[in-house]
Design an enzyme around this catalytic site. Structure first.
Site, PDB file in Angstrom:
ATOM      1  N   SER A  53       0.741  -1.309  -0.017  1.00 14.49           N
ATOM      2  CA  SER A  53       0.050  -0.096  -0.015  1.00 14.49           C
ATOM      3  C   SER A  53       0.950   1.386   0.019  1.00 14.49           C
ATOM      4  O   SER A  53       0.135   2.307  -0.045  1.00 14.49           O
ATOM      5  CB  SER A  53      -1.007   0.066   1.252  1.00 14.49           C
ATOM      6  OG  SER A  53      -0.058   0.035   2.352  1.00 14.49           O
ATOM      7  N   TYR A  54       2.208   1.030   0.276  1.00 16.16           N
ATOM      8  CA  TYR A  54       2.954   2.362   0.377  1.00 16.16           C
ATOM      9  C   TYR A  54       3.229   2.740  -1.174  1.00 16.16           C
ATOM     10  O   TYR A  54       3.802   2.149  -1.943  1.00 16.16           O
ATOM     11  CB  TYR A  54       4.504   2.289   0.867  1.00 16.16           C
ATOM     12  CG  TYR A  54       4.481   1.629   2.368  1.00 16.16           C
ATOM     13  CD1 TYR A  54       3.222   1.894   3.169  1.00 16.16           C
ATOM     14  CD2 TYR A  54       5.571   1.060   2.806  1.00 16.16           C
ATOM     15  CE1 TYR A  54       3.521   1.266   4.627  1.00 16.16           C
ATOM     16  CE2 TYR A  54       5.522   0.720   4.063  1.00 16.16           C
ATOM     17  CZ  TYR A  54       4.341   0.715   5.095  1.00 16.16           C
ATOM     18  OH  TYR A  54       4.495   0.361   6.265  1.00 16.16           O
ATOM     19  N   SER A  55       3.013   4.151  -1.591  1.00 14.35           N
ATOM     20  CA  SER A  55       2.241   5.249  -0.851  1.00 14.35           C
ATOM     21  C   SER A  55       0.844   5.526  -1.406  1.00 14.35           C
ATOM     22  O   SER A  55       0.898   6.697  -1.941  1.00 14.35           O
ATOM     23  CB  SER A  55       3.257   6.299  -0.817  1.00 14.35           C
ATOM     24  OG  SER A  55       3.739   6.677  -2.040  1.00 14.35           O
ATOM     25  N   GLY A  64       1.771   0.702  -3.980  1.00 14.27           N
ATOM     26  CA  GLY A  64       2.927  -0.141  -4.645  1.00 14.27           C
ATOM     27  C   GLY A  64       4.230   0.843  -5.128  1.00 14.27           C
ATOM     28  O   GLY A  64       5.022   0.094  -5.725  1.00 14.27           O
ATOM     29  N   GLU A  65       4.261   2.101  -5.115  1.00 12.96           N
ATOM     30  CA  GLU A  65       5.193   2.762  -5.576  1.00 12.96           C
ATOM     31  C   GLU A  65       6.556   2.520  -4.969  1.00 12.96           C
ATOM     32  O   GLU A  65       7.589   2.422  -5.534  1.00 12.96           O
ATOM     33  CB  GLU A  65       5.041   4.262  -5.268  1.00 12.96           C
ATOM     34  CG  GLU A  65       3.896   5.008  -5.991  1.00 12.96           C
ATOM     35  CD  GLU A  65       2.473   4.563  -5.805  1.00 12.96           C
ATOM     36  OE1 GLU A  65       1.627   4.771  -6.780  1.00 12.96           O
ATOM     37  OE2 GLU A  65       2.279   3.902  -4.660  1.00 12.96           O
TER      38      GLU A  65
END
Length: 314
Positions: A53-55, A64-65
């Site tokens: 979930s980041y960010s 997914g970043e």
């Protein structure tokens, strides 16, 4: 070479500071993230912590970043075998929850973003009490048996649900949690100490605390009369208004001066000395913030120093 620490009952050996990947793709762009990752690896670091979930909370991001940046860095450096990569499931906007189908789909998506064929440590990010532990553990066990995950762990879970999960794994001979990621630091002890810590100690789980520096408060940069700008400033600054926060800072200052290291190093060293803790998690937005964090590998507090901090933070 800094001594690595064994992670619970697993075969994983980790650097005593886990590098938090929550800032990658948020307050640190790809170039900054690569620089921080390079510096961490150069210091002997091998334990990366991220989540699918980041960010997602950042405008324009979809989640997914952080995994994507880590995956690009690993590919560019060719160092996958030197690393212990931990990521988490349950909070990605497209992969919400802990149903068996979601866990497996989310794991595949994380593997693609990370550019790897296996995740070393896979956490349930936030427990979902509406899903039976049998379903969660069953899905995680399938991932382990398929070679997609080496070890499993839990974060943000009650002692009751954790105990049920461990009991089910033992009873059925399935993959078992080896680590726990609690919210834990000098100004937030009640979030771990007590039932959860006792259970971890009793069952051999390693703790990998997040918010180890209380969103920056335990770096010592928050002082009376000083204005701190940043994404976490409001949350961290509130500790300055508490008696515990002020007492902790005073003792940290004293011990940091005696060791000639930054305040953040001592805050992390106290955590690293606590029962069950294998490696606290802390993140660095820029390379200049990293030395104070990795220095925890070189600092050992005396029993008297640990006790002073424990008393101040009570």
């Amino acid at each position: 070479m800094t001594s690595l620490r064994k992670l619970g009952a697993s075969d994983l050996e980790v650097f005593p500071l886990s590098l938090g990947g929550n800032v990658f793709g948020w307050t640190a762009d790809e170039a900054q993230s690569f620089a921080v990752l390079d510096a961490y690896a150069a210091a002997g670091g091998n334990f990366l912590d991220t989540a699918d979930s980041y960010s997602a909370w950042v405008e324009g991001n979809s989640g997914g970043e952080s995994e994507t940046i880590i995956g690009k860095w690993v590919k560019a450096r060719g160092n996958r075998d030197d690393l212990v990569i931990a990521t988490k499931v349950s909070q990605h906007p497209e992969y919400q929850g802990l149903t068996a189908a979601n866990i497996k789909a989310a794991a595949d998506a994380s593997l693609r973003r990370l550019g790897t064929d296996h995740i070393d440590l896979y956490y349930t990010h936030f427990d979902k009490p509406e899903v039976p532990v049998e379903e969660i553990i069953g899905a995680l066990d399938e991932l382990v048996k398929a070679g997609k995950v080496r070890h499993i762990a839990a974060s943000n879970i009650s002692a009751e649900r954790l105990e049920k999960s461990l009991a089910f794994s033992e009873r059925e001979g399935l993959a078992r949690y080896v680590a726990l990621q609690p919210h834990y630091n000098l100004v937030s002890r009640e979030t771990y100490e007590g039932e959860l810590q006792d259970l971890a100690e009793r069952t051999g789980l390693a703790a990998v605390p997040y918010y180890a520096l209380a969103s920056g408060f335990l770096t010592g940069k928050y002082r009376d009369g000083e204005v701190v700008e940043g994404a976490r400033a409001a949350g961290a600054g509130k500790h300055l208004q508490t008696e515990r926060g002020r007492k902790v800072l005073a003792v940290l200052d004293d011990i940091a001066e005696a060791h000639r290291v930054p305040v953040a190093t001592i805050a992390l060293a106290w955590l690293a000395a606590r029962p069950t803790v294998a490696a606290p998690i802390a993140s660095a937005r820029v390379v200049d913030q990293l030395p104070a964090l990795v220095k925890v590998a070189e600092v050992t507090l005396t029993e008297a120093e640990v006790e002073r901090l424990t008393e101040a933070s009570a």
